[in-house]
Design a protein around this motif. Structure first.
Motif, mmCIF file in Angstrom:
data_model
loop_
_atom_site.group_PDB
_atom_site.id
_atom_site.type_symbol
_atom_site.label_atom_id
_atom_site.label_comp_id
_atom_site.label_asym_id
_atom_site.label_seq_id
_atom_site.Cartn_x
_atom_site.Cartn_y
_atom_site.Cartn_z
ATOM 1 N N ALA A 109 -3.006 1.435 -2.162
ATOM 2 C CA ALA A 109 -1.955 0.760 -1.058
ATOM 3 C C ALA A 109 -2.340 0.814 0.289
ATOM 4 C CB ALA A 109 -0.603 1.322 -1.755
ATOM 5 N N GLY A 121 8.095 -3.603 -0.411
ATOM 6 C CA GLY A 121 7.391 -2.967 -1.226
ATOM 7 C C GLY A 121 6.124 -3.448 -1.697
ATOM 8 N N THR A 178 5.775 -4.093 -8.120
ATOM 9 C CA THR A 178 5.074 -4.532 -9.588
ATOM 10 C C THR A 178 5.219 -5.978 -9.756
ATOM 11 O OG1 THR A 178 6.945 -3.745 -10.927
ATOM 12 C CG2 THR A 178 5.420 -2.016 -10.200
ATOM 13 N N ALA A 185 2.356 -3.754 -1.490
ATOM 14 C CA ALA A 185 1.301 -2.665 -1.153
ATOM 15 C C ALA A 185 0.252 -3.173 -0.055
ATOM 16 C CB ALA A 185 0.608 -2.188 -2.315
ATOM 17 N N THR A 239 0.073 -5.936 -5.487
ATOM 18 C CA THR A 239 1.094 -5.122 -5.775
ATOM 19 C C THR A 239 0.158 -3.895 -6.072
ATOM 20 O OG1 THR A 239 0.590 -6.018 -8.015
ATOM 21 C CG2 THR A 239 2.262 -6.886 -6.683
ATOM 22 N N VAL A 288 -0.901 -0.228 -6.124
ATOM 23 C CA VAL A 288 -0.232 1.025 -5.712
ATOM 24 C C VAL A 288 -1.039 2.240 -5.694
ATOM 25 C CG1 VAL A 288 2.104 0.481 -6.752
ATOM 26 C CG2 VAL A 288 0.420 1.536 -8.041
ATOM 27 N N ALA A 344 2.706 1.856 2.463
ATOM 28 C CA ALA A 344 3.640 2.698 1.521
ATOM 29 C C ALA A 344 5.002 1.806 1.528
ATOM 30 C CB ALA A 344 3.806 3.985 1.909
ATOM 31 N N PRO A 345 5.630 1.795 0.322
ATOM 32 C CA PRO A 345 6.922 0.959 0.615
ATOM 33 C C PRO A 345 7.877 1.631 1.490
ATOM 34 C CG PRO A 345 6.446 1.986 -1.919
ATOM 35 C CD PRO A 345 5.394 2.689 -0.793
ATOM 36 N N ARG A 405 2.935 -4.861 9.182
ATOM 37 C CA ARG A 405 3.132 -5.804 8.107
ATOM 38 C C ARG A 405 3.142 -7.404 8.365
ATOM 39 N NH1 ARG A 405 5.611 -3.597 3.382
ATOM 40 N NH2 ARG A 405 5.659 -1.344 3.612
ATOM 41 N N ASP A 414 11.294 0.591 -4.029
ATOM 42 C CA ASP A 414 10.148 1.023 -5.038
ATOM 43 C C ASP A 414 8.937 0.121 -4.744
ATOM 44 O OD1 ASP A 414 11.875 2.838 -6.302
ATOM 45 O OD2 ASP A 414 12.720 1.030 -7.282
ATOM 46 N N PRO A 415 7.932 0.807 -5.071
ATOM 47 C CA PRO A 415 6.543 -0.002 -5.059
ATOM 48 C C PRO A 415 6.572 -1.267 -5.894
ATOM 49 C CG PRO A 415 5.890 2.155 -5.414
ATOM 50 C CD PRO A 415 7.525 2.175 -5.573
#
Length: 697
Positions: free
Chosen positions: A100, A131, A112, A133, A94, A96, A103-104, A252, A109-110
């Motif tokens: 990271a 999201g 967390t 990272a 997670t 950021v 990127a998201p 990914r 949102d990133p």
């Protein structure tokens, strides 16, 4: 671009400017309105990504419909961060900012720690996927937890999210593709190279050389996300090698695995930065809603009674069973709209969850092989009765052997070898005898030719049958592909022996004053280079003893065990691929061995006896060299013939390997390297008990 007037009778005008529009400009009455449209061409990567997205969406929407995952709403998916030691801490995934790796996705949102605290549903799973990272997601769960189901639903959710985005954002949203890890050798191919090859095989737009390069570019630029299934279907050492290789993948990743195999793999290698999520059981309320909505609008009282029971008594036996996607979908397959599904609530018949599971398992094969309306291309080739009889026989055989692994090369031991030996002797003996008799006829006349040809046919058939009788005992798997036969070491040895032999022969004739062309020396000595290649690799087992029918000791490769790692430790390859290797490649190698021997035998014999006798003798001995490895000592041929015997005796399909692969596609079997297993050990045990209770004929 066109410019159009606001009133009738105004001629259309065109403009040569290009804007990202449309942009309108209008002044006064009856003025000209200019419409400017973008004519900027789309890049080949954008076109390829959208084409791939359309193909993937069509493929998996059809599959999800067949699996009853979308009727009318998706099967509930629940997850939480796992406590099992299968990955690093969530904080590593997670990160950021500058740490990271990815990127998201646009609009997300990133990720967390706050997002992960309480777990979530399918939408939350997509938020995590988009999201995180590190770009690495590991989905684990016990057998029947619905890992593939969750992956398919996540993939479709990701495709819908991408389709809703505007064209500018869509460039930064990858196309998810679900692949099986079967066939990947991480020691020889990078993850993106292997995945590009898979895309080229599965999707027509990537099948050309240019398309393959385009697929590789999409992967390297992160325009494709890989959903990889089947990590638990790979052997231990290879799992660790795959996980290590996936760490450097440029896109990914979503990796699926059973919990146990993921934990064992993590002891050797971990997917760097991966966030490990564990799929949760389906809560009774979600199961009730899904079952009720999957029926027609006016559900019968039986279905309503079952769903009310799930909500009112979440701790009951039936609620415990229907906490797994496997059993939920099986209930839908077994019971129709008007079926008495409420019989599952009968505590006298089904006092424990295991009793309900046994009842459903009684119907699992029938459900898998019952034709479904709307899916004519998936119509099963075998009836439910034949499928169940075959699977019961397989389960009983594995129980007798005390194993869960179905090795197809052991199937010849399930049937008497004598009928196969007689058949092969009847094929090999007369063929060899006819060529030998023709040779003897030219040398000593037709009478002696016929007599000696008959004796040769009888002797050749006897030797061939005796060689095949050795398959009455279990044989090891000699090889699983051309890489096992033509290893770098064996090719080096073969090329060296061939070069030295050709040069020595040419130089020897030079010393005798009887020069021979070098090309002829190379042709005559090719057999030695080929033989050295086979002997120094596992190909020795294919051609050994083909001249007289007897082995001649261990191959040189047997002394180099470090260079002959087991097949399952070098790459992931499925059972049917291995079987096809033995049918095809071993036949080719047998033909090559026989042809190579003839290339050497014919000139040598012709030099002493003349070309006519040289050709006849070379053909007869070459025929023997071809027939023994191609037919008599071929495990795949023995397996195919044994399947015919089992079909006559047990009523199983004649094409048994095709049936096994079909059962795998219907989620009854799975492949672990080159062997099959029942997807759930409970199913194997249940089928074994069923066969034991059948009346004996």
């Amino acid at each position: 671009m066109g410019r159009r007037g606001s009133g009738s009778g105004i001629p259309r005008q065109s403009a040569g400017n290009t804007h990202y529009g449309p942009v309108n400009l209008q002044t006064g009455d009856h003025s000209v309105q200019n419409n400017y449209f973008s004519t900027t061409p789309r890049s080949p990567l954008d076109v390829a990504a959208d084409t791939l997205a359309d193909a993937v969406q069509k493929q998996w929407e059809d599959e999800a419909g067949f699996r009853r995952l979308l009727e009318p709403a998706p099967l509930p998916v629940r997850w939480r961060v796992t406590e099992r030691k299968v990955a690093g801490p969530p904080a590593g995934a997670t990160a950021v900012g500058t740490r990271a790796r990815f990127a998201p996705l646009p609009g997300l949102d990133p990720l967390t720690g706050e997002h992960l605290r309480d777990g979530g549903d399918l939408k939350g799973l997509h938020d995590v996927y988009g999201g995180v990272a590190s770009g690495r997601l590991l989905l684990v769960g016990p057998p029947a937890a619905g890992k593939t189901t969750a992956a398919v639903l996540l993939l479709l959710e990701a495709l819908r999210y991408r389709a809703r985005a505007n064209p500018t954002d869509r460039e930064h949203i990858p196309v998810p593709v679900l692949l099986s890890l079967n066939g990947w050798d991480p020691a020889r191919e990078r993850a993106d190279e292997w995945a590009a090859g898979q895309l080229a095989r599965k999707y027509t737009s990537f099948r050309s050389r240019k398309g393959h390069d385009l697929a590789r570019t999409l992967l390297q630029k992160g325009r494709v996300a890989l959903f990889l299934d089947g990590l638990d279907e790979v052997t231990g050492r290879l799992r660790a090698a795959m996980v290590s290789a996936l760490t450097s993948a440029p896109c990914r990743l979503v990796l699926l695995s059973r919990s146990l195999e993921a934990r064992l793999t993590a002891k050797k290698a971990r997917l760097s930065g991966a966030l490990a999520l564990e799929l949760q059981e389906v809560c009774p309320r979600d199961a009730a809603a899904y079952l009720l909505h999957s029926r027609r609008a006016s559900s019968s009282s039986a279905w309503q009674k079952l769903t009310r029971h799930l909500q009112d008594r979440p701790g009951s036996a039936v609620a415990e069973v229907l906490s797994r996607p496997l059993w939920i979908t099986l209930v839908l397959d077994v019971y129709g709209d008007d079926s008495p599904v409420d019989e599952l609530l009968d505590t006298a018949r089904f006092p424990r969850p295991r009793d309900i599971e046994h009842h459903l398992l009684d119907h699992v094969v029938t459900a898998a092989y019952t034709p479904r309306d709307g899916y004519p291309d998936r119509r099963p080739r075998h009836s439910p009765e034949i499928a169940e009889r075959t699977l019961r026989h397989l389960a009983a055989r594995l129980a007798e052997e005390g194993t869960h692994e179905l090795c197809w090369w052991h199937i010849p031991t399930w049937a008497a070898p004598r009928p196969r030996a007689i058949l092969l002797a009847a094929l090999v003996g007369p063929t060899f005898g006819a060529l030998s008799g023709l040779t003897f006829s030219y040398a000593w006349g037709p009478v002696w030719g016929m007599l000696l040809g008959l004796l040769t046919a009888i002797g050749g058939g006897f030797v061939a049958g005796g060689l095949h009788m050795r398959f009455s005992e279990r044989q090891p798997l000699p090889s699983a592909g051309w890489r096992d036969v033509f290893t770098p070491f064996s090719l080096t040895v073969g090329a060296g022996i061939w070069t030295v032999s050709a040069c020595a022969l040419w130089y020897g004739y030079q010393l005798r004053g009887d020069p021979m062309p070098f090309w002829l020396c190379a042709l005559l000595t090719f057999v030695w280079g080929f033989a050295a290649t086979m002997v120094s690799g596992s190909g020795f087992g294919i051609v050994k003893g083909t001249l007289l029918g007897f082995g001649s000791g261990p191959s040189f490769a047997a002394l180099r065990k470090s260079d002959r790692a087991a097949v399952v430790d070098t790459r992931s390859i499925g059972p049917r691929d291995v079987w096809r290797h033995h049918i095809g490649l071993r036949l080719l190698l047998g033909l090559t061995a026989g042809s190579t021997f003839m290339l050497w035998q014919i000139p040598v014999t012709a030099h002493a006896l003349g070309w006519r006798d040289g050709i006849l003798i070379g053909l007869s001995t070459g025929c023997w060299t071809i027939l023994i490895p191609c037919l008599v000592r071929n495990l795949a041929v023995a397996t195919a013939l044994a399947a015919v015997q089992l079909s006559a005796k047990e009523g199983t399909p004649v094409r048994l390997l095709s049936f096994l692969e079909d059962a795998r596609r219907r989620n009854l079997l799975r492949a672990v390297g080159p062997v099959y297993q029942f997807r759930h050990s409970r199913l194997q045990e249940h089928l074994t008990r069923q066969r034991a209770h059948l009346p004996k004929a």
